[in-house]
Scaffold this active site. Structure first.
Site, short mmCIF file in Angstrom:
data_model
loop_
_atom_site.label_atom_id
_atom_site.label_comp_id
_atom_site.label_asym_id
_atom_site.label_seq_id
_atom_site.Cartn_x
_atom_site.Cartn_y
_atom_site.Cartn_z
N GLU A 136 0.81 -1.21 0.00
CA GLU A 136 0.00 0.00 0.00
C GLU A 136 0.85 1.27 0.00
O GLU A 136 0.59 2.20 0.77
CB GLU A 136 -0.98 -0.01 1.18
CG GLU A 136 -1.94 -1.19 1.11
CD GLU A 136 -3.04 -1.17 2.16
OE1 GLU A 136 -2.83 -0.60 3.23
OE2 GLU A 136 -4.11 -1.75 1.88
N ASP A 184 -8.33 -9.19 4.04
CA ASP A 184 -8.09 -8.06 4.95
C ASP A 184 -9.15 -7.96 6.04
O ASP A 184 -10.03 -7.09 5.95
CB ASP A 184 -8.04 -6.75 4.14
CG ASP A 184 -7.59 -5.57 4.99
OD1 ASP A 184 -7.16 -5.82 6.14
OD2 ASP A 184 -7.68 -4.43 4.52
N GLU A 194 -12.81 -2.41 11.89
CA GLU A 194 -12.71 -1.68 10.62
C GLU A 194 -13.81 -2.09 9.65
O GLU A 194 -14.41 -1.24 8.99
CB GLU A 194 -11.33 -1.92 9.99
CG GLU A 194 -11.19 -1.26 8.63
CD GLU A 194 -9.83 -1.49 7.97
OE1 GLU A 194 -8.93 -2.08 8.60
OE2 GLU A 194 -9.67 -1.06 6.82
C1 GCV Z 1 -2.70 0.45 8.40
C2 GCV Z 1 -6.11 -2.09 5.31
C3 GCV Z 1 -6.58 -0.87 6.04
C4 GCV Z 1 -5.46 0.13 6.19
C5 GCV Z 1 -4.29 -0.54 6.93
C6 GCV Z 1 -3.87 -1.75 6.12
C7 GCV Z 1 -2.76 -2.52 6.80
O1 GCV Z 1 -5.81 -1.77 4.00
O2 GCV Z 1 -7.67 -0.31 5.39
O3 GCV Z 1 -5.93 1.23 6.92
O4 GCV Z 1 -3.22 0.34 7.11
O5 GCV Z 1 -4.96 -2.61 5.95
O6 GCV Z 1 -3.09 -3.45 7.52
O7 GCV Z 1 -1.60 -2.20 6.62
#
Ligand code: GCV
Length: 710
Positions: free
Chosen positions: A323, A397, A425
């Site tokens: 990411e 995720d 989340e």
């Molecule tokens: C901390 C997902 C979440 C992100 C998070 C990522 C990760 O994509 O939406 O907010 O980033 O996981 O676990 O690194």
């Protein structure tokens, strides 16, 4: 003047006295309120069990134990127990053989031998013919854990007769992961701002730091990663390390070590601007290539500095090449090269690296679910011994339900740390009541078949399957600076459950809910049963109103709260909803079978065959692994379309029932907690119905079938 000052005063007094008849609880004290027990039988027994507290020895941890035990017993018993130095009558005796002569004379060394640094014994023993309750351990921290255990027993009204308890954690590193940013925001945090007041530290110390440590110690958490994995390189600047050191000093006597997330580009100069992930950090180099000698030296110097500030620093957590975060692949190196460089720097100080496997580079495989396995399994055996690979429970995720990430069991030479998400989340943030205990149990009990039947995920994580030399578990925390810590009162139960399961994953989710309810809401059996049953079904209900039968990742883009099954345009296909549900005129679901993306082949036999075949694939994962015709006959005899509609309605009616149950308990629950939870449930009712209606309306455009009568 009709309303004199005196009258006003009388009215005020009346209001105050009415208010004080009803207890008000704002949730700050978590499960450690230590209110006087309303269980007369237990109260009588406890009062007979000990009339004083005897704690021999001295240390910061022992001082904490004295304070906690005194506060706990006095509160629960409504008494004022003396802390005495000698044994005069029935007492609660706490000490290690090292520091307490009384304990040494009990000759418990044989029993203590296998308990390690954190384990403890709680026993009923006659000392010099005086019946006593003894808590002992090899180290003071074991005494603290044992003390919290005894208090928990009492908060639960358990008998203290003939106690013979031995306990030690099954997993060595039991950590919280904060996704807290230096600017005070919390990524995926729904309980206010960050607890860490970086602007105020190190000069001003919030009393919450101590209460945070205390709460964590009470459930056996022994480490915390303070900052977001999307790490700001500034965290390693000297001025920040001084602030971190302050927190570490507060947490240390509670057995909690501090860890930091680091940015792989840290050694690069901020002035050195290049495109993509190679953005600058806090150093003076032009590279962060892990095989470059200058980079390696930079990390060694930085690590040395970290340990000068924090002598028991735990280590680094790293999100790399994921990411947009920088990593070794930016320099054509592997994850192992990156992790090993850091591990080498940390090794002299007993520090560890937790290298995250949350990677999903689209070039690796068209199916996101397969990517981490493909990147990491070939690296098994290449990591230094102080490196964990840390992976989320599922291959995508933290979705409401996923099958287990398939590389658990496939990396016998690499200690794997399990990352669970406590913050909700994808499960309704801090608005929905979703008790995660049953979810985590489902993962722990998931049989990977790595060494044949009986190779549960829990045995991978606790190291027994592959004989890992270190073991660990992390929970992405739901804690913020809201007065009640977690936003939703019931979200506290998830923090509690994470700690309890990290200590002992064989506990049942039900038992943990029972404990938590008795420690927070009430010891009234029938009320406990009603709320517990609400909690126990709440996760399955959430799956049903969001993503039943293996659907996943159809939530609102970015915000991740409400539904957005029609989300189709994004910079990445694998961030859209349509990539995952693949609804069309024929059916629904992602074909990951051998005739599709073949992610089923990443599982061990016979799981792979079971998942691969529509007939044997558990229906809870059906749309995860298969594209199913709308008229496919499910086990119930209903078509897929009818079944999915039914699931959506089952989910929302469960929420309606939770609301009704809660309403019926008004007189048995603290008014402040009651009102808070009721308003959350009201919103959950509305928002779960929105999930149901949006998804059914959307999928109906493809199925072209009427919604069956519910
Ligand atoms: C901390 C997902 C979440 C992100 C998070 C990522 C990760 O994509 O939406 O907010 O980033 O996981 O676990 O690194």
């Amino acid at each position: 003047m009709k309303y004199s000052l005196q009258n006003k005063f009388l009215v005020l007094c009346a209001v105050v006295s009415v208010c004080s008849m009803v207890r008000a609880d704002d949730g700050y004290n978590l499960w450690m309120s230590y209110r006087k027990l309303d269980n007369a039988k237990a109260l009588k027994e406890y009062k007979q069990a000990f009339s004083s507290i005897l704690i021999q020895g001295d240390s910061e941890t022992l001082r904490i134990i004295r304070e906690e035990v005194k506060k706990g017993l006095d509160g629960l018993l409504g008494a004022d127990l003396p802390l005495s130095g000698t044994l005069t009558g029935k007492a609660l005796v706490i000490g290690t053989p090292k520091q307490s002569r009384l304990i040494r004379e009990l000759n418990l060394s044989g029993e203590l031998a296998t308990l390690g640094c954190e384990g403890y014994l709680i026993k009923s023993i006659n000392i010099k013919s005086i019946p006593s309750v003894v808590i002992t351990a090899n180290e003071d921290i074991g005494l603290l854990y044992g003390s919290f255990h005894l208090l928990r027993l009492m908060q639960n009204g358990q008998s203290l007769i003939n106690l013979n308890i031995r306990s030690k954690p099954r997993i060595q590193y039991r950590l919280l992961n904060h996704w807290d940013n230096l600017n005070g925001s919390v990524e995926r945090g729904y309980a206010g701002k960050s607890l860490w007041k970086w602007d105020e530290l190190p000069g001003t110390i919030s009393p919450r730091y101590k209460d945070y440590a205390r709460a964590n110690a009470s459930i056996g958490i022994n480490g915390t990663v303070l900052n977001n994995v999307n790490a700001n390189p500034n965290i390693l600047k000297t001025e920040c390390l001084k602030k971190v050191a302050e927190l570490a000093d507060i947490f240390r006597p509670y057995g909690i070590r501090v860890f930091l997330s680091i940015n792989f580009s840290s050694p690069i100069s901020a002035r050195f601007r290049v495109s993509g992930n190679r953005r600058g950090g806090i150093g003076d180099l032009k590279t962060s290539d892990p095989l470059n000698p200058e980079v390696r030296e930079w990390w060694k110097k930085k690590v040395k500095e970290v340990y000068q500030h924090i002598p028991d620093f735990g280590g680094f957590l790293v999100k790399a090449n994921s990411e947009g975060m920088p990593g070794p692949q930016d320099w054509d190196r592997t994850h192992a090269d990156g992790a090993n460089m850091l591990a080498e720097a940390l090794e002299p100080y007993n520090g560890i690296v937790m290298w995250r496997a949350f990677v999903y580079d689209a070039d690796v495989d068209p199916d996101r679910a397969k990517r981490a396995y493909k990147e990491f399994v070939p690296l098994d055996g290449q990591f230094r011994s102080n490196v964990f690979v840390q992976a989320k429970n599922g291959p995508i995720d933290f979705q409401p339900r996923e099958p287990v990430q398939p590389f658990f069991g496939s990396m016998p030479k690499t200690p794997l740390m399990l990352e669970l998400q406590i913050t909700q989340e994808y499960l309704g943030h801090s608005t929905h009541l979703v008790y995660l205990g049953p979810m985590w149990k489902e993962y722990f009990q998931f049989d990977t078949y790595a060494k044949g039947r009986g190779s549960a995920l829990s045995s991978v994580i606790d190291g027994t399957l592959h004989n890992y030399q270190m073991t660990g578990i992390a929970g992405v925390t739901n804690i913020g600076d809201d007065r009640n810590w977690c936003g939703h009162f019931f979200a506290q139960a998830n923090w509690f459950a994470f700690g309890r399961l990290a200590w002992d994953h064989t506990l049942t989710a039900e038992q943990i809910a029972d404990e938590w309810l008795r420690m927070t809401i009430t010891n009234n059996d029938s009320v406990v049963e009603k709320i517990k049953s609400m909690m126990m079904g709440s996760w399955e209900a959430c799956i049903n109103y969001m993503t039943p039968l293996g659907l996943h990742h159809i939530m609102q883009a970015g915000f991740h709260y409400g539904p957005q099954p029609d989300y189709a345009r994004s910079s990445r296909r694998d961030w859209t909803s349509v990539y995952y549900h693949r609804a069309d005129d024929i059916g629904l679901g992602f074909d990951r079978s051998s005739s599709g993306s073949d992610s089923t082949s990443q599982y061990f036999s016979p799981l792979r065959e079971r998942f691969d075949n529509i007939k044997t694939c558990p229906e809870k994962y059906l749309l995860w692994f298969h594209h199913i015709r709308w008229d496919y006959k499910m086990k119930s005899g209903r078509t897929l379309w009818d079944e999915i509609c039914r699931k959506y309605y089952e989910g929302t009616s469960y929420v309606d029932r939770m609301y009704d149950t809660w309403q019926s308990l008004e007189t048995s629950i603290d008014p402040e907690i009651f009102a808070h939870v009721r308003s959350k449930l009201q919103k959950q009712k509305v928002d779960s119905a929105l999930w149901r209606d949006t998804c059914i309306d959307y999928f109906r455009k493809f199925s072209k079938k009427p919604v069956p009568d519910s």
